[in-house]
Each structure stands twice: as structure tokens, then as C-alpha cells.
Design a protein around this motif. Structure first.
Motif, PDB file in Angstrom:
ATOM      1  N   UNK A 116       0.797  -1.220   0.000  1.00  0.00           N
ATOM      2  CA  UNK A 116       0.000   0.000   0.000  1.00  0.00           C
ATOM      3  C   UNK A 116       0.835   1.277   0.000  1.00  0.00           C
ATOM      4  N   UNK A 117       2.141   1.176   0.300  1.00  0.00           N
ATOM      5  CA  UNK A 117       2.993   2.364   0.320  1.00  0.00           C
ATOM      6  C   UNK A 117       3.205   2.881  -1.107  1.00  0.00           C
ATOM      7  N   UNK A 118       3.598   4.153  -1.228  1.00  0.00           N
ATOM      8  CA  UNK A 118       3.755   4.789  -2.537  1.00  0.00           C
ATOM      9  C   UNK A 118       5.196   5.297  -2.666  1.00  0.00           C
ATOM     10  N   UNK A 119       5.828   4.959  -3.789  1.00  0.00           N
ATOM     11  CA  UNK A 119       7.239   5.263  -4.001  1.00  0.00           C
ATOM     12  C   UNK A 119       7.450   5.949  -5.335  1.00  0.00           C
ATOM     13  N   UNK A 120       8.562   6.686  -5.435  1.00  0.00           N
ATOM     14  CA  UNK A 120       8.951   7.213  -6.734  1.00  0.00           C
ATOM     15  C   UNK A 120      10.380   6.787  -7.025  1.00  0.00           C
ATOM     16  N   UNK A 121      10.800   6.997  -8.296  1.00  0.00           N
ATOM     17  CA  UNK A 121      12.029   6.408  -8.818  1.00  0.00           C
ATOM     18  C   UNK A 121      13.052   7.493  -9.120  1.00  0.00           C
ATOM     19  N   UNK A 122      14.167   7.472  -8.422  1.00  0.00           N
ATOM     20  CA  UNK A 122      15.321   8.362  -8.653  1.00  0.00           C
ATOM     21  C   UNK A 122      14.933   9.849  -8.795  1.00  0.00           C
ATOM     22  N   UNK A 123      14.140  10.376  -7.877  1.00  0.00           N
ATOM     23  CA  UNK A 123      13.674  11.763  -8.036  1.00  0.00           C
ATOM     24  C   UNK A 123      14.806  12.787  -7.992  1.00  0.00           C
ATOM     25  N   UNK A 124      15.923  12.411  -7.343  1.00  0.00           N
ATOM     26  CA  UNK A 124      17.053  13.359  -7.299  1.00  0.00           C
ATOM     27  C   UNK A 124      17.645  13.570  -8.697  1.00  0.00           C
ATOM     28  N   UNK A 125      17.493  12.564  -9.596  1.00  0.00           N
ATOM     29  CA  UNK A 125      17.952  12.730 -10.980  1.00  0.00           C
ATOM     30  C   UNK A 125      17.057  13.744 -11.714  1.00  0.00           C
ATOM     31  N   UNK A 132       4.431  16.620  -0.736  1.00  0.00           N
ATOM     32  CA  UNK A 132       3.315  17.443  -0.264  1.00  0.00           C
ATOM     33  C   UNK A 132       2.043  17.137  -1.049  1.00  0.00           C
ATOM     34  N   UNK A 133       2.192  16.972  -2.374  1.00  0.00           N
ATOM     35  CA  UNK A 133       1.008  16.658  -3.190  1.00  0.00           C
ATOM     36  C   UNK A 133       0.468  15.270  -2.852  1.00  0.00           C
ATOM     37  N   UNK A 134       1.398  14.310  -2.722  1.00  0.00           N
ATOM     38  CA  UNK A 134       0.973  12.926  -2.455  1.00  0.00           C
ATOM     39  C   UNK A 134       0.370  12.770  -1.058  1.00  0.00           C
ATOM     40  N   UNK A 135       0.822  13.574  -0.101  1.00  0.00           N
ATOM     41  CA  UNK A 135       0.258  13.497   1.243  1.00  0.00           C
ATOM     42  C   UNK A 135      -1.241  13.770   1.152  1.00  0.00           C
ATOM     43  N   UNK A 136      -1.625  14.658   0.244  1.00  0.00           N
ATOM     44  CA  UNK A 136      -3.013  15.039   0.042  1.00  0.00           C
ATOM     45  C   UNK A 136      -3.752  14.053  -0.871  1.00  0.00           C
ATOM     46  N   UNK A 137      -3.069  13.650  -1.938  1.00  0.00           N
ATOM     47  CA  UNK A 137      -3.745  12.986  -3.064  1.00  0.00           C
ATOM     48  C   UNK A 137      -3.364  11.521  -3.250  1.00  0.00           C
ATOM     49  N   UNK A 138      -2.879  10.857  -2.206  1.00  0.00           N
ATOM     50  CA  UNK A 138      -2.359   9.493  -2.385  1.00  0.00           C
ATOM     51  C   UNK A 138      -3.413   8.496  -2.849  1.00  0.00           C
ATOM     52  N   UNK A 139      -4.687   8.793  -2.613  1.00  0.00           N
ATOM     53  CA  UNK A 139      -5.715   7.822  -3.047  1.00  0.00           C
ATOM     54  C   UNK A 139      -5.826   7.773  -4.582  1.00  0.00           C
ATOM     55  N   UNK A 140      -5.254   8.759  -5.265  1.00  0.00           N
ATOM     56  CA  UNK A 140      -5.270   8.742  -6.728  1.00  0.00           C
ATOM     57  C   UNK A 140      -4.207   7.811  -7.313  1.00  0.00           C
ATOM     58  N   UNK A 190       0.709   6.835 -10.841  1.00  0.00           N
ATOM     59  CA  UNK A 190       0.266   8.230 -10.848  1.00  0.00           C
ATOM     60  C   UNK A 190       1.379   9.018 -11.528  1.00  0.00           C
ATOM     61  N   UNK A 191       1.074   9.614 -12.679  1.00  0.00           N
ATOM     62  CA  UNK A 191       2.067  10.407 -13.404  1.00  0.00           C
ATOM     63  C   UNK A 191       2.137  11.793 -12.770  1.00  0.00           C
TER      64      UNK A 191
END
Ligand SMILES: *Cc1c(COP(=O)(O)O)cnc(C)c1O
Length: 327
Positions: free
Chosen positions: A47-56, A84-92, A105-106
Motif C-alpha cells: 500500500x505504500x507509494x514510491x517514486x524512482x530516482x527523483x534526485x535525478x 506534499x502533493x501525495x500526502x493530500x492525493x495518495x488515493x489517486x 500516478x504520473x
């Protein structure tokens, strides 16, 4: 967030999606002082949400900002805005139904010159936003090979220009070629270098790789006319992990044509955040089609694609430390 010459970045907030109010003289509407990024949020099985290499992406966003004379954003603000956006909109963030379900989620961060000013100079007022949209797989056909149109009338980028920056202007300049591609039943355009019209650069929004029969895998060497993809960089690393020999070097259109005919080239694929890794079935040119003699089933592209997706969706161990938790 807003930036002004006097105050720097300020006004960080999350607010409901909706139309923007811009002055008709806002600089971005006239001189295209704009940059953007593209990155995805993936839901893992727990159920957790992750992103890929955002520092790049953050680093590339600063590179793009410097080229377009826009203010730079720190890693903290860039990655912080996604959180900040995902804290609000993670259900999307959609939940994949199986390993074949490439939903995500793009996320689209972008920066525009919002100052009302018709003179030509870098804007003193700039806005930064990030919006999001649930996304399914990019190409409807899944991993079916795609046809690509070779542009011979238009170039995407020129030396000293903005090719390495992710800016709307590059995309605007590629649309006439995209229209030609559609007229030839191709979904994407391949561009050659502007100086000699000989060297393969990339597609309108994806980087290209070539697989050779002896296990070498090559992608055009980075220049200021090629956009450095995060996926490109990841593929180079994963290919090395897989025991392939990745190379970054100039690749000519003649090498593509001859390698495809002789069977020396066994696969061609395109890669980018949106489409992941997609095999290229044929290159359509004004002089005819370039198809792989082998009629490849694209095993290497498929293997790298599965490896990348397994990492992104948390199904494989993150040995390179590429994942950042958003929620
Ligand atoms: C965004 C983009 C890519 C792919 O970059 P990724 O970071 O892999 O998504 C490739 N070429 C162009 C021109 C792009 O705009």
C-alpha cells in the motif's frame, strides 16, 4: 510555489486542482520560458507509494532551469513538492491488479515565467507547480513493437540550443514532424543530428538503444542535443548488472540500416518514464523501411523492462537505492 527576484522561492502550498489566472502579457505565453519534468508514483503491494530516482529529475530540472534562465529549485523543494502533493492525493495512486498492470500516478512538475512583461529578458516572477494524473500503460498495444518515423526535414535540437533541457519549446518544435509520423502510421519520430543529418539522436520524448548479436548494447553518446533520460541511465546500469556490455557512442543512420539488414543489430528499443522500454519494430523513412532481418522477439528489451518494472513496483530488491518513499 512562487519565485520573485527580490524574495526568492516562497508561498509553498497545496491547493485544489483548477485553472490558473495569468496576465495575457505573462512572459511564458510569448517567449516560452518554461520547463517541465515527468516522473511516476508507484503503489507497492503493502500500500505504500514510491517514486524512482527523483534526485535525478531534480538535478535535470536545475539543468533545464539554467538553460532557460529560470531560477533553480533545490532537491528539498522538488522532492518536497511531490511529497506534499501525495500526502493530500495518495488515493489517486492506482493499485496494480497484477505484474502486467502498469498503472501509476504520473507527476508533472513545471515552471513558468508568469511576470507580465513584453520586453525580452529573463522573468523576475516565476511560478512552479506540480500536477498529477493516474496513468495506464503508455502504448495501448503493451510491449508490441512500434513503428517510428525518421524525420528528414526537421531537427529537434541543434548544437548550442536547448536539446538537453526538458522545455516545452523542444516539444513545440517537434510537432510538425509528429504530424508527418502520424500520416505514415507511426506513433513517434526519430531525429538525426542537425549538423550532418547522419547521427541518431533520440525520439521526440524517448532515448534509443541498439542491441547487437554479440551482447553489446549501445545508445547515442550524450551531447547538448540529447535529453539525458533517467530511464536511459537506469538501463545502462541494469544492462551491466545483466552481464551485457553497454556502450555510449555515436551511432549513424547507416549503422542502423546496415546492422538491421545484416543481422548484426538484433533489437532496437526506446525508453522513457512514460513508456518504460518499448521495442522498435521498424523505422519508416522517405527511402523505405528499415526492419530487423532477424525479426526479433526482443528478449533483451523485455528482460530489461521486467527488471525495471519489478524495481519500480517493489517486486525486486532495490540494490541501487533508487526508490524514495512518498507516502
Ligand atoms: C523526458 C524525455 C526523455 C526521457 O527521459 P526519462 O527521464 O527517461 O523519462 C527522452 N527524451 C526527451 C526529449 C525527453 O523530453
Amino acid at each position: 510555489m512562487r519565485w520573485t527576484l527580490d524574495t526568492g522561492w516562497h508561498g509553498r502550498e497545496v491547493r485544489p486542482y483548477g485553472p490558473l489566472t495569468l496576465d495575457p502579457a505573462a512572459a511564458v505565453l510569448h517567449y516560452a520560458q518554461e520547463i517541465f519534468e515527468g516522473i511516476k508514483a508507484y503503489r507497492h503491494a503493502d500500500g505504500s507509494v514510491w517514486t524512482f530516482r527523483p534526485e535525478k529529475n531534480a538535478e535535470r530540472f536545475r539543468r533545464s532551469a539554467r538553460r532557460l534562465a529560470l531560477p533553480e529549485l533545490s532537491d528539498e523543494d522538488f522532492i518536497g513538492s511531490l511529497k506534499a502533493l501525495l500526502a493530500q492525493d495518495h488515493t489517486w495512486v492506482p493499485t496494480p491488479k497484477s505484474a502486467a498492470d502498469e498503472c501509476s500516478l504520473y507527476l508533472r512538475p513545471f515552471m513558468i515565467a508568469s511576470e507580465k512583461f513584453l520586453g525580452v529578458r529573463p522573468a523576475h516572477e516565476v511560478d512552479y507547480y506540480v500536477i498529477a494524473s493516474p496513468a495506464a500503460a503508455y502504448f495501448k498495444g503493451g510491449v508490441e513493437p512500434v513503428s517510428i518515423w525518421l524525420s528528414s526535414h526537421y531537427n529537434r535540437a541543434a548544437p548550442g540550443g536547448t536539446g538537453f533541457a526538458k522545455c516545452g519549446g523542444n516539444y513545440a518544435a517537434s510537432l510538425a514532424a509528429q504530424k508527418e509520423a502520424s500520416a505514415h502510421d507511426c506513433g513517434q519520430v526519430a531525429f538525426l543530428d542537425a549538423r550532418e543529418n547522419k547521427w541518431i539522436e533520440e525520439l521526440g520524448g524517448m532515448n534509443l538503444f541498439f542491441v547487437f548479436k554479440d551482447g553489446r548494447i549501445a545508445t547515442p553518446r550524450l551531447t547538448d542535443t540529447i535529453l539525458e533520460g533517467v530511464t536511459r541511465d537506469s538501463v545502462l546500469t541494469l544492462a551491466r548488472d545483466e552481464g551485457l556490455s553497454p556502450e555510449e557512442r555515436p551511432i549513424s543512420i547507416d549503422e542502423w540500416r546496415e546492422g538491421a539488414a545484416s543481422g548484426e543489430i538484433t533489437e532496437v528499443f526506446a525508453c522513457g518514464t512514460a513508456a518504460v522500454i518499448t521495442p522498435v519494430g521498424e523505422l519508416v523513412t522517405e527511402e523505405g523501411h528499415i526492419r530487423l532481418a532477424a525479426g526479433s522477439d526482443n528478449p533483451i528489451a523485455k528482460r530489461l523492462r521486467t527488471k525495471l518494472l519489478d524495481l519500480q513496483y517493489g517486486r525486486a530488491e532495490d540494490t541501487h537505492g533508487w526508490l524514495t518513499k512518498l507516502v
